[in-house]
Structures are given as C-alpha cells and as structure tokens.
Design an enzyme around this catalytic site. Structure first.
Site, PDB file in Angstrom:
ATOM      1  N   ASP A 196       0.801  -1.228   0.000  1.00 23.23           N
ATOM      2  CA  ASP A 196       0.000   0.000   0.000  1.00 23.23           C
ATOM      3  C   ASP A 196       0.831   1.274   0.000  1.00 23.23           C
ATOM      4  OD1 ASP A 196       1.091  -0.111   2.511  1.00 23.23           O
ATOM      5  OD2 ASP A 196      -0.757  -0.750   3.495  1.00 23.23           O
ATOM      6  N   HIS A 205       6.427   4.534  12.612  1.00 24.88           N
ATOM      7  CA  HIS A 205       6.715   5.411  11.467  1.00 24.88           C
ATOM      8  C   HIS A 205       5.480   5.999  10.793  1.00 24.88           C
ATOM      9  CE1 HIS A 205       5.307   2.617   8.394  1.00 24.88           C
ATOM     10  NE2 HIS A 205       5.786   1.658   9.161  1.00 24.88           N
ATOM     11  N   ARG A 210       2.652   8.107   9.189  1.00 24.99           N
ATOM     12  CA  ARG A 210       2.530   9.541   8.881  1.00 24.99           C
ATOM     13  C   ARG A 210       1.468  10.230   9.737  1.00 24.99           C
ATOM     14  NH1 ARG A 210       5.387   8.893   4.307  1.00 24.99           N
ATOM     15  NH2 ARG A 210       6.059  10.774   3.227  1.00 24.99           N
ATOM     16  N   HIS A 220      13.291   4.349  12.638  1.00 29.55           N
ATOM     17  CA  HIS A 220      13.041   4.497  11.199  1.00 29.55           C
ATOM     18  C   HIS A 220      13.795   5.719  10.673  1.00 29.55           C
ATOM     19  CE1 HIS A 220      10.664   5.101   7.523  1.00 29.55           C
ATOM     20  NE2 HIS A 220      10.137   3.893   7.705  1.00 29.55           N
ATOM     21  N   GLU A 235      -1.822   5.075   2.999  1.00 28.63           N
ATOM     22  CA  GLU A 235      -1.890   3.659   2.612  1.00 28.63           C
ATOM     23  C   GLU A 235      -3.311   3.204   2.256  1.00 28.63           C
ATOM     24  OE1 GLU A 235      -0.313   4.867   5.269  1.00 28.63           O
ATOM     25  OE2 GLU A 235       1.807   4.406   4.894  1.00 28.63           O
ATOM     26  N   GLU A 255      -1.050  -8.963  -1.390  1.00 29.00           N
ATOM     27  CA  GLU A 255      -1.609  -8.357  -0.163  1.00 29.00           C
ATOM     28  C   GLU A 255      -2.734  -7.375  -0.525  1.00 29.00           C
ATOM     29  OE1 GLU A 255       1.076  -7.247   3.401  1.00 29.00           O
ATOM     30  OE2 GLU A 255       0.058  -5.369   2.929  1.00 29.00           O
TER      31      GLU A 255
HETATM   32  C1  UD1 Z   1       6.959   4.439   3.595  1.00 29.94           C
HETATM   33  C2  UD1 Z   1       5.538   4.169   3.105  1.00 29.94           C
HETATM   34  C3  UD1 Z   1       4.725   3.467   4.170  1.00 29.94           C
HETATM   35  C4  UD1 Z   1       5.439   2.227   4.664  1.00 29.94           C
HETATM   36  C5  UD1 Z   1       6.837   2.604   5.127  1.00 29.94           C
HETATM   37  C6  UD1 Z   1       7.613   1.380   5.528  1.00 29.94           C
HETATM   38  C7  UD1 Z   1       4.514   5.756   1.560  1.00 29.94           C
HETATM   39  C8  UD1 Z   1       3.906   7.090   1.391  1.00 29.94           C
HETATM   40  N1  UD1 Z   1       4.906   5.446   2.794  1.00 29.94           N
HETATM   41  O1  UD1 Z   1       6.898   5.408   4.644  1.00 29.94           O
HETATM   42  O2  UD1 Z   1       3.462   3.092   3.629  1.00 29.94           O
HETATM   43  O3  UD1 Z   1       4.703   1.664   5.709  1.00 29.94           O
HETATM   44  O4  UD1 Z   1       7.541   3.245   4.057  1.00 29.94           O
HETATM   45  O5  UD1 Z   1       8.755   1.716   6.260  1.00 29.94           O
HETATM   46  O6  UD1 Z   1       4.651   5.030   0.604  1.00 29.94           O
HETATM   47  N2  UD1 Z   1      14.513   7.513   4.367  1.00 29.94           N
HETATM   48  C9  UD1 Z   1      15.875   7.358   4.238  1.00 29.94           C
HETATM   49  N3  UD1 Z   1      16.353   6.131   3.885  1.00 29.94           N
HETATM   50  C10 UD1 Z   1      15.563   5.063   3.689  1.00 29.94           C
HETATM   51  C11 UD1 Z   1      14.183   5.221   3.853  1.00 29.94           C
HETATM   52  C12 UD1 Z   1      13.667   6.466   4.179  1.00 29.94           C
HETATM   53  O7  UD1 Z   1      16.647   8.285   4.421  1.00 29.94           O
HETATM   54  O8  UD1 Z   1      16.066   3.969   3.392  1.00 29.94           O
HETATM   55  C13 UD1 Z   1      13.977   8.854   4.714  1.00 29.94           C
HETATM   56  C14 UD1 Z   1      14.122   9.846   3.530  1.00 29.94           C
HETATM   57  O9  UD1 Z   1      14.367  11.116   4.027  1.00 29.94           O
HETATM   58  C15 UD1 Z   1      12.715   9.782   2.902  1.00 29.94           C
HETATM   59  C16 UD1 Z   1      11.871   9.661   4.148  1.00 29.94           C
HETATM   60  O10 UD1 Z   1      12.603   8.783   5.005  1.00 29.94           O
HETATM   61  O11 UD1 Z   1      12.401  10.920   2.128  1.00 29.94           O
HETATM   62  C17 UD1 Z   1      10.466   9.175   3.932  1.00 29.94           C
HETATM   63  O12 UD1 Z   1      10.400   8.010   3.153  1.00 29.94           O
HETATM   64  P1  UD1 Z   1       8.979   7.593   2.507  1.00 29.94           P
HETATM   65  O13 UD1 Z   1       9.156   6.310   1.770  1.00 29.94           O
HETATM   66  O14 UD1 Z   1       8.395   8.721   1.755  1.00 29.94           O
HETATM   67  O15 UD1 Z   1       8.042   7.398   3.760  1.00 29.94           O
HETATM   68  P2  UD1 Z   1       8.119   6.380   4.961  1.00 29.94           P
HETATM   69  O16 UD1 Z   1       7.736   7.093   6.183  1.00 29.94           O
HETATM   70  O17 UD1 Z   1       9.406   5.667   4.925  1.00 29.94           O
HETATM   71  N1  UDP Z   2      11.696  -4.647  10.217  1.00 30.58           N
HETATM   72  C1  UDP Z   2      13.063  -4.836  10.029  1.00 30.58           C
HETATM   73  N2  UDP Z   2      13.930  -4.036  10.729  1.00 30.58           N
HETATM   74  C2  UDP Z   2      13.524  -3.067  11.566  1.00 30.58           C
HETATM   75  C3  UDP Z   2      12.128  -2.861  11.746  1.00 30.58           C
HETATM   76  C4  UDP Z   2      11.249  -3.663  11.039  1.00 30.58           C
HETATM   77  O1  UDP Z   2      13.477  -5.718   9.274  1.00 30.58           O
HETATM   78  O2  UDP Z   2      14.369  -2.380  12.157  1.00 30.58           O
HETATM   79  C5  UDP Z   2      10.770  -5.473   9.432  1.00 30.58           C
HETATM   80  C6  UDP Z   2       9.581  -6.065  10.163  1.00 30.58           C
HETATM   81  O3  UDP Z   2       9.896  -7.340  10.689  1.00 30.58           O
HETATM   82  C7  UDP Z   2       8.515  -6.141   9.073  1.00 30.58           C
HETATM   83  C8  UDP Z   2       8.843  -4.947   8.186  1.00 30.58           C
HETATM   84  O4  UDP Z   2      10.194  -4.594   8.482  1.00 30.58           O
HETATM   85  O5  UDP Z   2       8.664  -7.305   8.268  1.00 30.58           O
HETATM   86  C9  UDP Z   2       7.899  -3.819   8.498  1.00 30.58           C
HETATM   87  O6  UDP Z   2       8.361  -2.656   7.939  1.00 30.58           O
HETATM   88  P1  UDP Z   2       7.785  -1.228   8.356  1.00 30.58           P
HETATM   89  O7  UDP Z   2       7.347  -1.259   9.768  1.00 30.58           O
HETATM   90  O8  UDP Z   2       8.823  -0.256   7.932  1.00 30.58           O
HETATM   91  O9  UDP Z   2       6.543  -1.055   7.363  1.00 30.58           O
HETATM   92  P2  UDP Z   2       5.009  -1.491   7.438  1.00 30.58           P
HETATM   93  O10 UDP Z   2       4.943  -2.967   7.605  1.00 30.58           O
HETATM   94  O11 UDP Z   2       4.378  -0.742   8.559  1.00 30.58           O
HETATM   95  O12 UDP Z   2       4.468  -1.035   6.116  1.00 30.58           O
END
Ligand code: UD1
Ligand code: UDP
Length: 385
Positions: free
Chosen positions: A96, A224, A226, A257, A132, A118
């Site tokens: 999502d 994490h 939003r 995160h 999402e 999913e």
């Molecule tokens: C995203 C997804 C969320 C998912 C989550 C899993 C969207 C809008 N959000 O949220 O559905 O549950 O990932 O973790 O699709 N960043 C880094 N390095 C990384 C990852 C993130 O620096 O490897 C930082 C960057 O500044 C980036 C910010 O996090 O711009 C946000 O990343 P983004 O993918 O937009 O949103 P998440 O909160 O990670």
């Molecule tokens: N996870 C991981 N390392 C971490 C935190 C989470 O490998 O430090 C794994 C967790 O077991 C799960 C997935 O990441 O399989 C969940 O990711 P996240 O919480 O970022 O996203 P969401 O599932 O909420 O979309």
C-alpha cells in the site's frame, strides 16, 4: 520465458516480495525482474540483503524528506518508462505504498496486467492509515489479479465489485519470508552478541537483556506512521520515558526508522536516556531474532502485526484502527493508539498479568502457511501461459 516485473520500493515490500521473486525464479515459463523504485534507499537495500537479493533495475528515486506528490510523480513517470523498455507480460506490486499505487497506474497506462500481492486490506477510513488506505483502494480496481492474504480481505474486494474470478486467497507472503529467515537463524546459531555487534547495541544493554543467561525483559519498539507525525510521536516518546522510569528492570530497544519526521522527536526526547536503547534500522534476520527475544512489541507497523502471531509475541499497536483485524481476533494484537496513558496502562498489564500475557502470547497463524509465493506462481503460470 515471459517477463514479470516484481516491483519494490520500501522495506516491507522488499521483505514480502523477496519470497515471490525467489519462487518465480523457479518457473520454467516466467522470468522475474526485480524492479526497484528506490523509494527507500538504505532500508530497501538492507531488507533485500537478508535474502541475498539486489535489484535487477534500480530507479533510485528517493529524495531526503520526500513529499507524497513529488514521489508519486517520479514513480509514475519512471516506472512507465521502464515498462516501455522492459516490456514485461505482467507486473506485481505489493502492499500500500506510493510505489504500489504509482507503479500500478503506470502499468495501467502501459496496458500491462497487474498483480497485487496483499490485496483487500481495508480500514474504510481514508486518513487512517494515510496514505496507505488510499493507495490500496485506488490500486484494486486496476488489477488483473488480487492476491488476498485472508478470506476477510477477499470479502472486502468482492464487496467493492472487484470481479470474484480475479480474487485469490493466497495467505500473506510475509509468513514465507519469516519462515525463510527462521530456517536461516536455526542453522546459523546467531546469538545476542552477534546481533548486538552488527547493530551497535551497547555492551550494557547486551549483557542485561540479550545474553544467553539473561532473563530480564525488554520491549521492542518501532514506529513510522505519517498520521502520528508531530503530537502522536511526542506522545509515544513520553510514554516510553514513563515506562522505563516506572519499571527500572525493563529495557526498551528501539530501531529508529530513517524518516526525519520520526527521528527528530525520538532524538530530542529519548536520546541518551538510560534504559532506552536507540539504534539504526535492523536487518531482517536480526530483527526476527530480536522479535523472538523480546517480551512484547510496541509498534505501528503493518508487517510486525502480521509476523507477531506466528512468533507468539503480543503487540500493542500504536494506531487507532487496523486493516489487519485477524491479529486482533487471534488475541495477539491490541490497538492502543498514541495516548500515553493508554499505552502505559496496556504495557503495565502485559508486564504485570502473567495469565493475560500467556493468553496473548499463544502461537497463531492467521496470515498464512508459508506457501503464498508458490500459490502466486501457480496462478500466474496458469494465466500467462
Ligand atoms: C513508507 C511508506 C509506508 C510504509 C513505510 C515502511 C509511503 C507514502 N509510505 O513510509 O506506507 O509503511 O515506508 O517503512 O509510501 N529515508 C531514508 N532512507 C531510507 C528510507 C527512508 O533516508 O532507506 C527517509 C528519507 O528522508 C525519505 C523519508 O525517510 O524521504 C520518507 O520516506 P517515505 O518512503 O516517503 O516514507 P516512509 O515514512 O518511509
Ligand atoms: N523490520 C526490520 N527491521 C527493523 C524494523 C522492522 O526488518 O528495524 C521489518 C519487520 O519485521 C517487518 C517490516 O520490516 O517485516 C515492516 O516494515 P515497516 O514497519 O517499515 O513497514 P510497514 O509494515 O508498517 O508497512
């Protein structure tokens, strides 16, 4: 061989698509291509690493502090371009995220059939979780195959007039991933000191909570969402402070995160507090080890809610609603929101009421049997010929 583009963007997509990609590799008629949007950079690479995978094509789209609208536009145009070049017979998306919706839209414009892994999770509250709930509701009507993890999610799709012949209950591939990693953990003999060294966990926390002979309890925390940015995260951090002050024998381990909206309040409120161990995101193998070792988990993660029943670890879910009611029905997961008083009360119950703890720590498998990827492969082989 017909090409199938397996699209990933973020950590959970990497974990849940890895088994699907590996299973498609076994096909005699289909050839998977791992296409990363790079919505996440470090966390995607880390998550794929647990499965020994690197993307076949990496669009590297992440920008620091990215905004939804820009990210959506970048994914849409870049994935569209890649699909024109690669000409796959189908694409698969998972979950999502922005990657899922924007890549699906790109495939719809390129007239390439889409499989949604999913599919059918719903809260029916557009803003919870945001974005999402919007992404999955906009994705479903575009899809040729909806791989629903459970009967509940299949029913959601049918009720939205998604054709029944497109909907398949396959289980959730997160369980395939979890079992894959559990096998690796079993054969590798990983111990607390290994996990600690790889993740810069302090010697004191390691000795107190992770060593083989320690019986001290720790709570594993992730967060994490939003919709919790700002006040929600501040509340969560204040609740954690109160918990370690009230229970001096209980530890908190929190892999933070990388989203700056998460790191800022966490760093400001929690950094340096004894009893709270803040670490960088953890690789999936070590994270499964830590979930297993924790007493319980406090999280707003979707994936963690799905993994916990199979691990027998209670989860206090820091959200107001969930699209994963199966874990709540199983007794493993309980919604606690982000109100500090509620979080503290629920933590106290799990720490103090051993009967209640045991009831919620019972092993359950509402999300699958580890055969999800095989089912998806068989359906795709049949339909793509
Ligand atoms: C995203 C997804 C969320 C998912 C989550 C899993 C969207 C809008 N959000 O949220 O559905 O549950 O990932 O973790 O699709 N960043 C880094 N390095 C990384 C990852 C993130 O620096 O490897 C930082 C960057 O500044 C980036 C910010 O996090 O711009 C946000 O990343 P983004 O993918 O937009 O949103 P998440 O909160 O990670
Ligand atoms: N996870 C991981 N390392 C971490 C935190 C989470 O490998 O430090 C794994 C967790 O077991 C799960 C997935 O990441 O399989 C969940 O990711 P996240 O919480 O970022 O996203 P969401 O599932 O909420 O979309």
């Amino acid at each position: 061989m017909k090409k199938v583009a397996v699209v990933v963007g973020t950590r959970p997509e990497a974990i849940k698509m890895a088994p699907v990609y590996l299973e498609l590799k076994k096909s005699k008629t289909l050839q998977p291509l791992l296409l990363s949007t790079g919505q996440h950079q470090q966390m995607l690479e880390q998550a794929l690493g647990a499965f020994g995978l690197t993307p076949d094509h990496d669009l590297k789209l992440m920008a620091p502090g990215q905004q939804l609208v820009d990210l959506t536009a970048r994914v849409l145009t870049s994935v569209y371009q890649s699909l024109l070049e690669l000409q796959p017979a189908a694409i698969l998306v998972q979950g999502d995220t922005t990657t899922v919706f924007a890549a699906s839209l790109a495939a719809a414009f390129a007239d390439i059939p889409i499989g949604h892994v999913e599919a059918g999770l719903r809260t029916y509250q557009m803003r919870s979780p945001w974005p999402e709930e919007m992404n999955r509701r906009l994705t479903s009507p575009l899809c040729r195959w909806a791989f629903a993890p459970t009967e509940v999610s299949r029913r959601n799709l049918i009720q939205e007039q998604i054709p029944a012949e497109n909907c398949h209950v396959t289980g959730n591939s997160v369980i395939d991933a979890l079992l894959f990693i559990r096998d690796r953990l079993g054969s590798s003999g990983v111990i607390g000191q290994d996990v600690a060294a790889r993740n810069a966990i302090s010697a004191q926390f390691t000795e107190t909570f992770l060593s083989a002979d320690s019986e001290r309890r720790f709570i594993l925390v992730t967060g994490h969402r939003r919709e919790s940015f700002g006040e929600g995260f501040e509340n969560i951090c204040r609740a954690l402070l109160e918990i370690v002050e009230k229970y001096s024998d209980v530890g908190v381990l929190y892999p933070v995160h990388l989203n700056p909206n998460v790191r800022k309040p966490v760093d400001e409120i929690l950094r340096g507090h004894p009893g709270i161990e803040l670490i960088e995101p953890v690789g999936y193998l070590d994270f499964v080890w830590l979930m297993n070792r924790s007493f319980f988990i406090l999280s707003d993660s979707g994936g963690v809610q799905e993994e916990a029943p199979s691990l027998g670890k209670p989860v206090l879910v820091m959200r107001e609603s969930t699209e994963r009611p199966e874990g709540v029905d199983a007794g493993t997961c309980r919604l606690v929101g982000t109100n500090p008083q509620v979080i503290i009360r629920e933590v106290a119950e799990l720490l103090g009421n051993s009967e209640e703890y045991s009831r919620r720590a019972a092993l359950k498998n509402p999300y699958g049997d580890g055969q999800t990827a095989r089912r998806i492969r068989e359906i795709l082989e049949r339909d793509l010929g």
